[in-house]
Design a protein around this motif. Structure first.
Motif: not given
Ligand code: 4AZ
Length: 215
Positions: A159-161, A165, A183-186, A189, A196
């Motif tokens: 995943d992205a985390c 972003g 990459v925006s949000w989730g 993770c 994501g």
């Molecule tokens: C973040 O904080 C973030 N798992 C980006 C992507 C995800 C979670 C957090 C997706 O930028």
């Protein structure tokens, strides 16, 4: 990125680091993607509080713990920040922004982030499936996934985390690499069944063309 998988130096030459200028040293803000010699696409939530004067971008960055003589990169100042006019911070609708650099690419508390640029393979998840998975996870049945989002991932640990972003989700299609998402949000993770959420670049092509082709 949640699980380690180092990219190779030079493997993703469009990847950009967005930095906040600081009297002492630049501070990492977010990732971004070079989409033409002058423009970087990123998430609006990354840059909404900044003007061009506050930011610079680093092109070719690979290992943030090594100076430019080890793994070369170049930096550019930003002449303008274009946040999508309908960005809404409350829901992250239209979470997309374009940075214009002062001159074109020639072509070609930081410690808590990973130093080497990472990569991970994530499958694209159908919009309706993603909406249901996010509803079940936390958001409840009145949650509607905005059409400007595209989901990917949902496999344990991939995943992205935090720190990703604004960075790119890319696909190689017919021999060229395309920026499909930002990459925006989730929700957390890397949890199984929780994709994501990325900005769907295709949804914003008219706006992107408007900013990048008319100046
Ligand atoms: C973040 O904080 C973030 N798992 C980006 C992507 C995800 C979670 C957090 C997706 O930028």
């Amino acid at each position: 990125v949640y699980v380690d998988g180092d990219s190779e130096f030079g493997e993703y030459p469009w990847q950009v680091a967005i930095l906040k200028k600081d009297p002492k040293e630049s501070v990492y803000v977010c990732g971004g993607t070079l989409i033409d010699p002058l423009h970087v696409i990123t998430a609006a939530h990354c840059v909404k509080t900044y003007t061009g004067y506050d930011l610079r971008v680093r092109l070719g960055e690979w290992d943030v713990n090594h100076d430019v003589e080890f793994y070369p990169y170049i930096e550019r100042d930003i002449s303008s920040v274009h946040v999508h006019p309908e960005f809404y911070a409350g829901t992250l609708y239209n979470d997309i922004a374009i940075l214009r650099m002062d001159k074109p690419d020639a072509f070609g508390d930081f410690g808590k982030y990973q130093n080497i640029l990472k990569e991970v393979d994530v499958p694209i998840v159908n919009h309706g499936v993603c909406q249901r998975q996010l509803q079940q996870t936390r958001l409840g049945y009145d949650f509607q996934l905005h059409p400007g989002f595209i989901c990917a991932g949902g496999e344990e640990g991939k995943d992205a985390c935090k720190g990703d972003g604004g960075g790119p989700m890319v696909c190689e299609r017919g021999g060229t690499w395309q920026v499909v998402g930002v990459v925006s949000w989730g929700i957390g993770c890397g949890q199984n069944g929780v994709p994501g959420v990325y900005v769907k670049v295709a949804h914003y092509l008219d706006w992107i063309r408007q900013i990048t082709q008319r100046y």
